[in-house]
Write a protein that holds these residues in place. Structure first.
Motif, PDB file in Angstrom:
ATOM      1  N   GLU A  90       0.890  -1.149   0.000  1.00 53.10           N
ATOM      2  CA  GLU A  90       0.000   0.000   0.000  1.00 53.10           C
ATOM      3  C   GLU A  90       0.933   1.204   0.000  1.00 53.10           C
ATOM      4  N   ALA A  98      -2.465  13.483   9.299  1.00 56.71           N
ATOM      5  CA  ALA A  98      -3.769  12.920   9.709  1.00 56.71           C
ATOM      6  C   ALA A  98      -3.589  11.434  10.004  1.00 56.71           C
ATOM      7  N   TYR A 121       3.370   0.310   3.098  1.00 53.58           N
ATOM      8  CA  TYR A 121       2.833  -0.670   4.045  1.00 53.58           C
ATOM      9  C   TYR A 121       2.788  -2.003   3.308  1.00 53.58           C
ATOM     10  N   ASP A 129      -1.092  -5.298   7.839  1.00 53.68           N
ATOM     11  CA  ASP A 129      -0.462  -4.345   6.910  1.00 53.68           C
ATOM     12  C   ASP A 129       0.617  -3.479   7.578  1.00 53.68           C
ATOM     13  N   LYS A 177      -4.052   6.311  -0.565  1.00 54.21           N
ATOM     14  CA  LYS A 177      -3.347   5.036  -0.719  1.00 54.21           C
ATOM     15  C   LYS A 177      -3.465   4.577  -2.169  1.00 54.21           C
ATOM     16  N   ASP A 197     -12.888   6.006  -0.117  1.00 54.44           N
ATOM     17  CA  ASP A 197     -12.479   4.878   0.729  1.00 54.44           C
ATOM     18  C   ASP A 197     -10.964   4.864   0.904  1.00 54.44           C
ATOM     19  N   SER A 199      -8.848   7.690   0.149  1.00 54.86           N
ATOM     20  CA  SER A 199      -8.256   9.031   0.206  1.00 54.86           C
ATOM     21  C   SER A 199      -8.909   9.812   1.334  1.00 54.86           C
TER      22      SER A 199
END
Ligand code: C5P
Length: 236
Positions: A90, A98, A121, A129, A177, A197, A199
């Motif tokens: 990832e 954040a 990741y 992960d 991601k 989902d 971002s």
């Protein structure tokens, strides 16, 4: 193009073979997960929203000349993708502090990073992960030095295009991601999805316009994603 047998079922999508061995038929589903799948909920309409949003984003990336897996949207919940072998990483890029980055370094959310930071990741559900560095990526035989450099450079390039797309509709791209895959000839292209989902998107008032509304229980996911889709559709 004919849809054939199921190849893989992930947390949010189903991948099917087609009569073309280089093409997959992808169906977006209504499941929302958090905490690496430990929390699961069916949210009617989520698959259609993510498929439509990610299709619009990938159409824009393709139009910019970027190499991606996206071929075309078939319906509200389905799209055709080039078949790739997914690299188990990832790749996260952060423009603003954040999420896990804030937690890891004990920082307030919202600090703008002078230089975007790229992180890796290792995609492995059983291991949750884990955060890994370039040397781990090499040790695990996931990618070579030159491929690692390519992944970082391509992610920074994609960040520039995505920032333009989201800024145009008044949203700040906090982080996101990406996943990449290899075509049969070994070349690496952008794969998977780009949506709320995957971002973090903040509006001018600092409202979360992404999956954090679900993760943090602070709003309605369908209302939020519908607003994102409506705004994006105006830029078509
Ligand atoms: O949780 P974290 O702060 O590391 O997430 C960084 C970015 O990567 C967020 O935009 C999040 O939505 C995305 N992400 C993802 N899939 C994961 C983990 C993070 O899309 N499994």
């Amino acid at each position: 193009m004919e849809k054939e047998t199921l190849l893989y079922e992930g947390k949010a999508k189903k991948l099917y073979f087609t009569d073309d061995s280089n093409v997959l038929w992808v169906e977006y589903c209504d499941q929302a997960t958090a905490l690496n799948g430990a929390r699961k909920e069916q949210i009617t309409g989520k698959g259609a929203l993510n498929n439509q949003i990610t299709s619009l984003i990938f159409e824009k990336l393709n139009a910019e000349g970027l190499e991606t897996h996206f071929i075309k949207k078939l319906s509200k919940t389905e799209q055709l993708n080039k078949k790739v072998s997914i690299i188990p990483l990832e790749v996260v890029l952060r423009n603003v502090v954040a999420g896990s980055f804030a937690k890891r370094f004990g920082l307030e959310e919202g600090i703008v990073l002078e230089e975007p930071i790229v992180e890796f990741y290792y995609k492995d559900d059983a291991l949750d992960d884990p955060f890994i560095n370039d040397e781990h990526v090499k040790f695990l035989n996931i990618a070579s030095d030159s491929e690692i450099e390519f992944l970082k450079k391509e992610t920074r390039k994609i960040n520039k295009i995505l920032k333009k797309i989201w800024t145009e509709i008044g949203l700040t791209l906090v982080d996101f991601k990406l996943e990449f895959g290899r075509l049969a000839d070994g070349s690496i292209i952008l794969a998977d999805e780009i949506s709320p989902d995957t971002s973090r998107l903040w509006d001018a008032k600092g409202q979360h316009m992404d999956k954090d509304v679900f993760r943090r229980n602070i709003g309605d996911l369908i209302e939020t994603y519908t607003e994102v889709l409506n705004l994006l559709e105006k830029t078509k």
